[in-house]
Design an enzyme around this catalytic site. Structure first.
Site, PDB file in Angstrom:
ATOM      1  N   ASP A 187      -0.878 -16.981   5.514  1.00  0.00           N
ATOM      2  CA  ASP A 187      -2.342 -17.124   5.532  1.00  0.00           C
ATOM      3  C   ASP A 187      -2.914 -16.623   4.194  1.00  0.00           C
ATOM      4  O   ASP A 187      -2.698 -15.455   3.838  1.00  0.00           O
ATOM      5  CB  ASP A 187      -2.893 -16.296   6.709  1.00  0.00           C
ATOM      6  CG  ASP A 187      -4.411 -16.375   6.826  1.00  0.00           C
ATOM      7  OD1 ASP A 187      -5.052 -16.985   5.949  1.00  0.00           O
ATOM      8  OD2 ASP A 187      -4.940 -15.807   7.805  1.00  0.00           O
ATOM      9  N   GLU A 233       7.442  -1.528 -19.110  1.00  0.00           N
ATOM     10  CA  GLU A 233       8.593  -1.435 -18.222  1.00  0.00           C
ATOM     11  C   GLU A 233       9.344  -2.760 -18.167  1.00  0.00           C
ATOM     12  O   GLU A 233      10.166  -2.987 -17.289  1.00  0.00           O
ATOM     13  CB  GLU A 233       8.179  -0.954 -16.833  1.00  0.00           C
ATOM     14  CG  GLU A 233       7.157  -1.784 -16.111  1.00  0.00           C
ATOM     15  CD  GLU A 233       6.793  -1.156 -14.753  1.00  0.00           C
ATOM     16  OE1 GLU A 233       5.654  -0.704 -14.634  1.00  0.00           O
ATOM     17  OE2 GLU A 233       7.620  -1.131 -13.840  1.00  0.00           O
ATOM     18  N   CYS A 276       4.440   2.020 -14.804  1.00  0.00           N
ATOM     19  CA  CYS A 276       3.116   1.580 -15.251  1.00  0.00           C
ATOM     20  C   CYS A 276       2.361   2.664 -16.025  1.00  0.00           C
ATOM     21  O   CYS A 276       1.290   2.413 -16.568  1.00  0.00           O
ATOM     22  CB  CYS A 276       2.292   1.118 -14.058  1.00  0.00           C
ATOM     23  SG  CYS A 276       3.101  -0.187 -13.142  1.00  0.00           S
ATOM     24  N   THR A 301       1.366 -10.022  -6.067  1.00  0.00           N
ATOM     25  CA  THR A 301       0.826  -9.000  -6.976  1.00  0.00           C
ATOM     26  C   THR A 301       1.381  -9.137  -8.392  1.00  0.00           C
ATOM     27  O   THR A 301       1.246  -8.220  -9.200  1.00  0.00           O
ATOM     28  CB  THR A 301       1.110  -7.568  -6.441  1.00  0.00           C
ATOM     29  OG1 THR A 301       2.511  -7.277  -6.611  1.00  0.00           O
ATOM     30  CG2 THR A 301       0.748  -7.422  -4.975  1.00  0.00           C
ATOM     31  N   SER A 329       5.420   4.129  -2.113  1.00  0.00           N
ATOM     32  CA  SER A 329       4.634   3.937  -3.330  1.00  0.00           C
ATOM     33  C   SER A 329       3.142   4.180  -3.051  1.00  0.00           C
ATOM     34  O   SER A 329       2.444   4.833  -3.839  1.00  0.00           O
ATOM     35  CB  SER A 329       4.870   2.507  -3.831  1.00  0.00           C
ATOM     36  OG  SER A 329       4.315   2.329  -5.076  1.00  0.00           O
ATOM     37  N   HIS A 348      -5.281   2.507 -12.125  1.00  0.00           N
ATOM     38  CA  HIS A 348      -4.189   1.544 -12.267  1.00  0.00           C
ATOM     39  C   HIS A 348      -4.273   0.596 -11.069  1.00  0.00           C
ATOM     40  O   HIS A 348      -4.449   1.046  -9.934  1.00  0.00           O
ATOM     41  CB  HIS A 348      -2.837   2.268 -12.282  1.00  0.00           C
ATOM     42  CG  HIS A 348      -1.684   1.342 -12.145  1.00  0.00           C
ATOM     43  ND1 HIS A 348      -1.547   0.209 -12.922  1.00  0.00           N
ATOM     44  CD2 HIS A 348      -0.623   1.339 -11.289  1.00  0.00           C
ATOM     45  CE1 HIS A 348      -0.453  -0.421 -12.566  1.00  0.00           C
ATOM     46  NE2 HIS A 348       0.127   0.234 -11.573  1.00  0.00           N
ATOM     47  N   LYS A 408      -7.510   1.989  -1.012  1.00  0.00           N
ATOM     48  CA  LYS A 408      -6.879   2.969  -0.114  1.00  0.00           C
ATOM     49  C   LYS A 408      -6.859   4.351  -0.749  1.00  0.00           C
ATOM     50  O   LYS A 408      -7.004   5.363  -0.054  1.00  0.00           O
ATOM     51  CB  LYS A 408      -5.450   2.530   0.221  1.00  0.00           C
ATOM     52  CG  LYS A 408      -5.404   1.366   1.176  1.00  0.00           C
ATOM     53  CD  LYS A 408      -3.977   1.035   1.563  1.00  0.00           C
ATOM     54  CE  LYS A 408      -3.992  -0.118   2.559  1.00  0.00           C
ATOM     55  NZ  LYS A 408      -2.761  -0.305   3.253  1.00  0.00           N
ATOM     56  N   ASN A 464      -1.178  -7.929 -11.540  1.00  0.00           N
ATOM     57  CA  ASN A 464      -0.666  -6.646 -12.026  1.00  0.00           C
ATOM     58  C   ASN A 464      -0.001  -6.841 -13.380  1.00  0.00           C
ATOM     59  O   ASN A 464       0.942  -7.624 -13.506  1.00  0.00           O
ATOM     60  CB  ASN A 464       0.342  -6.063 -11.027  1.00  0.00           C
ATOM     61  CG  ASN A 464       0.741  -4.631 -11.372  1.00  0.00           C
ATOM     62  OD1 ASN A 464       0.257  -4.060 -12.351  1.00  0.00           O
ATOM     63  ND2 ASN A 464       1.608  -4.055 -10.568  1.00  0.00           N
ATOM     64  N   SER A 523       5.251   4.615 -11.246  1.00  0.00           N
ATOM     65  CA  SER A 523       6.227   4.961 -10.215  1.00  0.00           C
ATOM     66  C   SER A 523       7.298   5.863 -10.796  1.00  0.00           C
ATOM     67  O   SER A 523       7.573   5.871 -11.989  1.00  0.00           O
ATOM     68  CB  SER A 523       6.852   3.688  -9.648  1.00  0.00           C
ATOM     69  OG  SER A 523       5.876   2.996  -8.910  1.00  0.00           O
TER      70      SER A 523
HETATM   71  N1  COA Z   1      -5.895 -11.820   6.780  1.00  0.00           N
HETATM   72  C1  COA Z   1      -6.372 -10.698   6.217  1.00  0.00           C
HETATM   73  N2  COA Z   1      -5.613  -9.582   5.970  1.00  0.00           N
HETATM   74  C2  COA Z   1      -4.321  -9.650   6.301  1.00  0.00           C
HETATM   75  C3  COA Z   1      -3.763 -10.797   6.905  1.00  0.00           C
HETATM   76  C4  COA Z   1      -4.606 -11.911   7.134  1.00  0.00           C
HETATM   77  N3  COA Z   1      -4.146 -13.048   7.692  1.00  0.00           N
HETATM   78  N4  COA Z   1      -2.452 -10.568   7.128  1.00  0.00           N
HETATM   79  C5  COA Z   1      -2.198  -9.311   6.683  1.00  0.00           C
HETATM   80  N5  COA Z   1      -3.329  -8.768   6.201  1.00  0.00           N
HETATM   81  C6  COA Z   1      -3.495  -7.434   5.602  1.00  0.00           C
HETATM   82  C7  COA Z   1      -2.769  -6.348   6.344  1.00  0.00           C
HETATM   83  O1  COA Z   1      -3.501  -5.912   7.454  1.00  0.00           O
HETATM   84  C8  COA Z   1      -2.652  -5.312   5.242  1.00  0.00           C
HETATM   85  O2  COA Z   1      -3.899  -4.652   5.095  1.00  0.00           O
HETATM   86  P1  COA Z   1      -3.981  -3.043   5.231  1.00  0.00           P
HETATM   87  O3  COA Z   1      -2.964  -2.512   4.306  1.00  0.00           O
HETATM   88  O4  COA Z   1      -5.379  -2.739   4.863  1.00  0.00           O
HETATM   89  O5  COA Z   1      -3.641  -2.758   6.656  1.00  0.00           O
HETATM   90  C9  COA Z   1      -2.442  -6.150   3.991  1.00  0.00           C
HETATM   91  O6  COA Z   1      -2.885  -7.459   4.317  1.00  0.00           O
HETATM   92  C10 COA Z   1      -1.010  -6.202   3.517  1.00  0.00           C
HETATM   93  O7  COA Z   1      -0.220  -6.564   4.588  1.00  0.00           O
HETATM   94  P2  COA Z   1       1.254  -5.934   4.748  1.00  0.00           P
HETATM   95  O8  COA Z   1       1.844  -6.524   5.981  1.00  0.00           O
HETATM   96  O9  COA Z   1       1.169  -4.454   4.642  1.00  0.00           O
HETATM   97  O10 COA Z   1       1.938  -6.541   3.461  1.00  0.00           O
HETATM   98  P3  COA Z   1       3.455  -6.622   3.087  1.00  0.00           P
HETATM   99  O11 COA Z   1       4.329  -5.859   4.027  1.00  0.00           O
HETATM  100  O12 COA Z   1       3.751  -8.065   2.869  1.00  0.00           O
HETATM  101  O13 COA Z   1       3.523  -5.816   1.676  1.00  0.00           O
HETATM  102  C11 COA Z   1       2.691  -5.185  -0.462  1.00  0.00           C
HETATM  103  C12 COA Z   1       2.847  -6.315   0.535  1.00  0.00           C
HETATM  104  C13 COA Z   1       2.166  -5.775  -1.771  1.00  0.00           C
HETATM  105  C14 COA Z   1       1.723  -4.156   0.089  1.00  0.00           C
HETATM  106  C15 COA Z   1       4.071  -4.531  -0.687  1.00  0.00           C
HETATM  107  O14 COA Z   1       4.974  -5.484  -1.155  1.00  0.00           O
HETATM  108  C16 COA Z   1       4.040  -3.403  -1.685  1.00  0.00           C
HETATM  109  O15 COA Z   1       3.721  -2.276  -1.328  1.00  0.00           O
HETATM  110  N6  COA Z   1       4.374  -3.698  -2.936  1.00  0.00           N
HETATM  111  C17 COA Z   1       4.546  -2.789  -4.018  1.00  0.00           C
HETATM  112  C18 COA Z   1       3.440  -1.886  -4.287  1.00  0.00           C
HETATM  113  C19 COA Z   1       3.450  -1.577  -5.727  1.00  0.00           C
HETATM  114  O16 COA Z   1       3.112  -2.422  -6.527  1.00  0.00           O
HETATM  115  N7  COA Z   1       3.903  -0.370  -6.091  1.00  0.00           N
HETATM  116  C20 COA Z   1       3.985  -0.011  -7.447  1.00  0.00           C
HETATM  117  C21 COA Z   1       2.818   0.728  -7.847  1.00  0.00           C
HETATM  118  S1  COA Z   1       2.768   0.841  -9.573  1.00  0.00           S
END
Ligand code: COA
Length: 369
Positions: A31, A83, A115, A158, A206, A243, A252, A288, A318
């Site tokens: 979605d 990086e 980063c 991202t 993270s 960042h 968050k 990103n 990180s």
């Molecule tokens: N409509 C609206 N929102 C939706 C949705 C929809 N159909 N489906 C899911 N979402 C929301 C979820 O509720 C969640 O929101 P919340 O966190 O506010 O609860 C958000 O979308 C993400 O969903 P989630 O299931 O947690 O995503 P994921 O498991 O696919 O993970 C990332 C995606 C990007 C969060 C994860 O890959 C990650 O943490 N990546 C790395 C982070 C990073 O870059 N770290 C380095 C920092 S430098």
């Protein structure tokens, strides 16, 4: 007497292609609201086959030097934070210097801390000048990255790429306070082992580390300057840049700070909506860009800012290392010449569709090539 120092020139370089995250969502059978509303993402800047972390760094550096107008012989330090390593030994600063034809009496090296690497490079340049070791010379600092995850990785929406370059010398674009507020903890939340093309990520860890680092840094700033009052700290600055791995992560972190500080929901929403969310417009057009992401946000706020406008800049890398900087817009911020470059890069980008993206990922799966 404290030396005048800060950012004398600033420039951005974006790659020449872009993918809408909604097209990526459709390709992956997800979605689109998850990527746009759930993560807060918009567009992913992508390199063409002729572009990489070096061409991005070189493009930004050339623009920053041209706008600075100084003599390259007066550059005594060249640092690239990244990086997206090209080599385990040769620094990216050498690849970049080769691309722009720079040699001479300067120190050259690469900084790495995920980063946070670009911020480390900038801090070192500022402190080098403030120490007197620079003997009046300028520094060229570049944050450049290509952020690619494995196809179908949850981090795929991202992705992004870009570079931000600074000439550190007279604070015409911005002065940066020498006092800053750091917090580090050794963890494995996001890392890329030698020989692997894509990062490994513990997403929930993270997010936890990022929240904790942001709170620790802002609390140190609040304690040092605002009697420990976090709300007054956020109120004081015209903007607080973060960042931006993806905008929801920043939201968050502000919520976490608010919960720890005891803000009610309206206060959190007001401070996020007025001081933080407006700083991420350029990030939503780029995705990103790792080391460059915070500085894209800072650049967007500085462009058009009145002289004296104060902003805070929270860097996260990180591993994990964080640092909170405070800046003040200089006389050249109002004109914000880099904004026109950013807008031109955005306007000139080739918009690729999902099938072109998928084909490109199949033939060119490696991030740093
Ligand atoms: N409509 C609206 N929102 C939706 C949705 C929809 N159909 N489906 C899911 N979402 C929301 C979820 O509720 C969640 O929101 P919340 O966190 O506010 O609860 C958000 O979308 C993400 O969903 P989630 O299931 O947690 O995503 P994921 O498991 O696919 O993970 C990332 C995606 C990007 C969060 C994860 O890959 C990650 O943490 N990546 C790395 C982070 C990073 O870059 N770290 C380095 C920092 S430098």
């Amino acid at each position: 007497m404290r030396m005048r120092t800060g950012i004398a020139s600033l420039a951005i370089q974006l790659p020449s292609r872009v993918l809408d995250v909604r097209d990526l969502a459709t390709l992956r059978g997800i979605d689109p609201d998850k990527f746009t509303k759930g993560l807060g993402c918009g567009e992913i800047a992508l390199c063409s086959d002729d572009e990489n972390v070096v061409t991005l760094a070189a493009g930004a550096a050339k623009r920053a030097i041209a706008r600075w107008g100084g003599d390259v012989k007066d550059i005594g330090l060249v640092v690239v934070g990244s990086e997206t390593a090209q080599d385990m030994s040769r620094p990216l600063s050498a690849f970049m210097a080769e691309a722009i034809g720079l040699e001479g009496a300067y120190r050259s090296y690469e900084t790495k801390h995920a980063c946070y690497g670009g911020t480390v490079a900038l801090r070192q340049a500022l402190e080098w000048r403030a120490s007197g070791a620079a003997r009046g010379k300028a520094a060229l600092v570049v944050a450049s990255d290509v952020a690619l995850y494995a196809p179908k990785d949850p981090g795929e929406p991202t992705q992004g790429a870009g570079a931000v370059a600074f000439v550190v010398e007279e604070p015409t674009v911005a002065s940066v306070d020498l006092e800053s507020y750091a917090w580090s903890e050794p963890v494995f939340d996001f890392w890329r082992p030698v020989g692997e093309s894509f990062p490994r990520v513990d997403g929930p860890l993270s997010l936890d580390c990022y929240n904790r680092g942001a709170l620790r840094c802002f609390q140190q700033l609040a304690d040092a300057r605002f009697g420990g009052d976090l709300e007054a700290t956020f109120e004081h600055f015209a903007a607080s840049c973060f960042h931006v791995p993806f905008p929801k992560m920043v939201k968050k972190a502000v919520r976490h700070i608010g919960e720890q500080a005891g803000w009610d929901e309206a206060t959190t929403a007001r401070l996020y909506g007025t001081k933080v969310d407006p700083t991420m417009g350029w990030n939503r057009q780029v995705g990103n860009s790792y080391t460059a992401a915070l500085w894209m946000s800072v650049a967007s706020v500085l462009a058009g800012a009145d002289e004296g406008t104060e902003l805070a800049a929270f860097s996260y890398g990180s591993g994990f290392g964080t640092e909170l900087l405070t800046l003040r817009a200089g006389p050249a911020a109002k004109e914000g010449a880099w904004a026109a470059e950013f807008e031109a890069d955005v306007a000139d980008r080739e918009r690729i569709d999902a099938s072109t993206y998928e084909a490109w990922r199949t033939v060119r799966p490696v991030a740093a090539e």
